[in-house]
Enzyme design. Structure first.
Site, mmCIF file in Angstrom:
data_model
loop_
_atom_site.group_PDB
_atom_site.id
_atom_site.type_symbol
_atom_site.label_atom_id
_atom_site.label_comp_id
_atom_site.label_asym_id
_atom_site.label_seq_id
_atom_site.Cartn_x
_atom_site.Cartn_y
_atom_site.Cartn_z
ATOM 1 N N ARG A 238 0.854 -1.187 0.000
ATOM 2 C CA ARG A 238 0.000 0.000 0.000
ATOM 3 C C ARG A 238 0.886 1.233 0.000
ATOM 4 O O ARG A 238 1.932 1.274 0.669
ATOM 5 C CB ARG A 238 -0.900 0.035 1.237
ATOM 6 C CG ARG A 238 -2.081 -0.927 1.209
ATOM 7 C CD ARG A 238 -3.136 -0.548 0.161
ATOM 8 N NE ARG A 238 -4.280 -1.440 0.154
ATOM 9 C CZ ARG A 238 -4.380 -2.552 -0.583
ATOM 10 N NH1 ARG A 238 -3.394 -2.919 -1.378
ATOM 11 N NH2 ARG A 238 -5.470 -3.296 -0.541
ATOM 12 N N GLU A 267 -4.264 7.233 -4.998
ATOM 13 C CA GLU A 267 -4.479 6.573 -6.292
ATOM 14 C C GLU A 267 -5.839 6.982 -6.865
ATOM 15 O O GLU A 267 -6.777 7.152 -6.081
ATOM 16 C CB GLU A 267 -4.435 5.051 -6.122
ATOM 17 C CG GLU A 267 -3.057 4.575 -5.678
ATOM 18 C CD GLU A 267 -2.992 3.060 -5.443
ATOM 19 O OE1 GLU A 267 -4.007 2.366 -5.663
ATOM 20 O OE2 GLU A 267 -1.926 2.580 -5.039
ATOM 21 N N HIS A 286 -1.094 -0.162 -9.713
ATOM 22 C CA HIS A 286 -1.683 -1.094 -8.735
ATOM 23 C C HIS A 286 -2.229 -2.359 -9.430
ATOM 24 O O HIS A 286 -3.432 -2.622 -9.410
ATOM 25 C CB HIS A 286 -2.795 -0.384 -7.938
ATOM 26 C CG HIS A 286 -3.075 -1.034 -6.611
ATOM 27 N ND1 HIS A 286 -3.495 -0.360 -5.503
ATOM 28 C CD2 HIS A 286 -3.003 -2.339 -6.206
ATOM 29 C CE1 HIS A 286 -3.675 -1.188 -4.493
ATOM 30 N NE2 HIS A 286 -3.368 -2.413 -4.902
#
Ligand code: DGY
Length: 322
Positions: A238, A267, A286
């Site tokens: 993360r 994000e 991601h």
């Protein structure tokens, strides 16, 4: 009467059908646009089940409106987007999707490590931009992966799967984890190291721990200073684990050699993010678990968790309060 389930993003038809067999299903039908907050706040009011993504913030405001909610099924192994305490207080079951994404995420982590170490993206751009004048001995040289030392922070399922990949490259493996795992150390031939020690000794530092407030900016200015000048930081966990501003400066000042980032603090990351301007940073959007099979398996598991809970059975993969 049938229960109602809300899905916050378009999912494959067979996954939706699985839920529709049992429940009334409503879904945000966009594939690449997040459900607007105001829509989520409205939809949550009457549903018994919520199938959501890691990008949906399920906080007190949402839960206060969720009068009938019995289960929140997160389509991710990480669940830092959910206020777990508040959900559990209200008797809501929270589930995630561990296990099915382990190997795929470990693959991506090692791929990102290799791409960063051997400058794959930079080299490909170099060729495509017509900059390849002649082969030259030190052109686009990177760092060796074989026989290097990898330090894994967070030895859960994915960390363990990463060890197997590292061992295939004859790497020495150090790990730091909240709980030391002595049996695994013997079984896998790996060594426990305190965080400081791991940072000092590793050529590659890979973050694979869950995010929580306690580990916010675990890697900041001081930690980056402790790393080797040739070291590479890889984050597929993360974004909040890394102080991105400190990382940018460490990379510019040559305190560490490079970084591979699949995740960011905010994000989607904007194209003018400072880390995207550096040639020694490989950035991905991601995609740790993004193989077709794994994403389908995650969606199925998320749906199965809802089916079980709303039909009075045990969830397959419940999230437990620590
Ligand atoms: C997760 O599952 O938490 C990943 O970040 C997305 O696959």
């Amino acid at each position: 009467m049938k229960s109602t389930v809300y899905i916050t993003r378009k999912l494959p038809d067979n996954v939706v059908d699985k839920l529709s067999c049992h429940f009334n299903v409503r879904m945000w039908k966009e594939e690449s646009i997040q459900v607007p907050r105001e829509v989520l706040l409205k939809e949550i009011e009457d549903v018994e089940g919520l199938l959501c993504l890691l990008t949906d913030i399920i906080d007190k405001e949402v839960l206060d409106l969720a009068c009938n909610l019995k289960v929140i099924s997160n389509l991710a192994v990480g669940y830092n987007n959910i206020d777990l305490d508040s959900a559990v207080c209200r008797g809501i079951v929270v589930t995630n999707t561990p296990g099915v994404l382990t190997e795929t995420t470990a693959d991506l982590t090692f791929a990102l490590l290799m791409a960063t170490a051997r400058r794959l993206v930079e080299s490909s751009d170099f060729l495509r931009k017509g900059e390849w004048g002649a082969w030259s001995p030190m052109q686009l040289t990177g760092q060796d992966i074989n026989n290097a030392t990898i330090g894994i922070i967070g030895l859960g399922r994915i960390g363990e799967a990463l060890v197997k990949r590292a061992k295939g490259f004859d790497m020495e493996v150090l790990y730091f984890n909240r709980k030391r795992k002595t049996e695994l150390e013997r079984e896998l031939g790996i060594q426990y190291a305190e965080l400081k020690d791991l940072l000092k000794r590793s050529d590659y530092v890979c973050l694979l721990l869950p995010y929580s407030n306690e580990v916010h900016h675990l890697i900041g200015k001081e930690e980056l200073k402790q790393m080797k000048k040739e070291a590479i930081l890889i984050n597929t966990a993360r974004g909040g684990l890394v102080d991105e501003d400190a990382l940018y400066h460490a990379l510019v000042e040559g305190q560490i050699w490079a970084a591979g980032m699949d995740v960011f603090e905010k994000e989607p990351v904007s194209v003018d993010h400072p880390l995207l301007t550096l040639p020694n940073v490989v950035t991905l959007p991601h995609i740790g678990s993004a193989s077709i099979n794994t994403r389908i398996a995650m969606a199925n598991l998320a749906a199965d968790n809802i089916v079980n809970v709303l039909n009075g059975a045990e969830p397959l993969t419940p999230v437990m309060l620590k």
